[in-house]
Design an enzyme around this catalytic site. Sequence first.
Site, PDB file in Angstrom:
ATOM      1  N   CYS A  65      -5.194  -6.752 -12.379  1.00 19.78           N
ATOM      2  CA  CYS A  65      -5.711  -5.970 -11.242  1.00 19.78           C
ATOM      3  C   CYS A  65      -6.295  -4.706 -11.828  1.00 19.78           C
ATOM      4  O   CYS A  65      -5.901  -4.473 -13.032  1.00 19.78           O
ATOM      5  CB  CYS A  65      -4.290  -5.728 -10.529  1.00 19.78           C
ATOM      6  N   GLU A 112      -2.343   2.613  -2.997  1.00 19.99           N
ATOM      7  CA  GLU A 112      -3.672   1.992  -3.156  1.00 19.99           C
ATOM      8  C   GLU A 112      -3.781   1.232  -1.960  1.00 19.99           C
ATOM      9  O   GLU A 112      -2.986   0.553  -1.244  1.00 19.99           O
ATOM     10  CB  GLU A 112      -3.337   0.899  -4.354  1.00 19.99           C
TER      11      GLU A 112
END
Length: 172
Positions: A65, A112
């Site tokens: 990620c 996020e």
Amino acid sequence: MAEDKLILVDIFDRPVGSAGKAEAHRRGLLHRAFSVFLVSGNTMLIQQRALHKYHSGGLWSNACCSHPRVGEALSDAVQRRLQQELGLRTPCRETGEFVYHHKFSEELFEYEYDHVFVGEYTGQVTLNPEEAMAMQWVELDALAKDLQQNPQKYSAWFLTAAPMVLAELKKK
């Protein structure tokens, strides 16, 4: 090396500016991110984050990620991080997205807009020790059970993204 500039977004993923990675995480600014899941048959690759990571060290998470840089396409960022973290390239498709907020400390937040990608992969994986300390291919049903029974073992974003991916894979 200059600090990465992250893409700040609104809750609809529309760009609203940029900030350095440290500033975005210190101030809890909503920014674009992605999570990549790799599957092989009925298994998923998970990695245990390196202990020295600035957050979530030692927790299990998805294959890789990160954040796209300002001016970088999501698909390019996905391939860049797959290469950096696992030494591989493979086609990935976006399967969903979500927004999450997690407070790690008084001056460390994740906020996020996370794009979830899935790729199928059966080749060699070369773990980058700067990113992760272990990896394993885990059977999908066993992972689902462990997520339910032991959520403390997993990163905050993985607890949201993994069930999305597992549900998508069950449709096939």
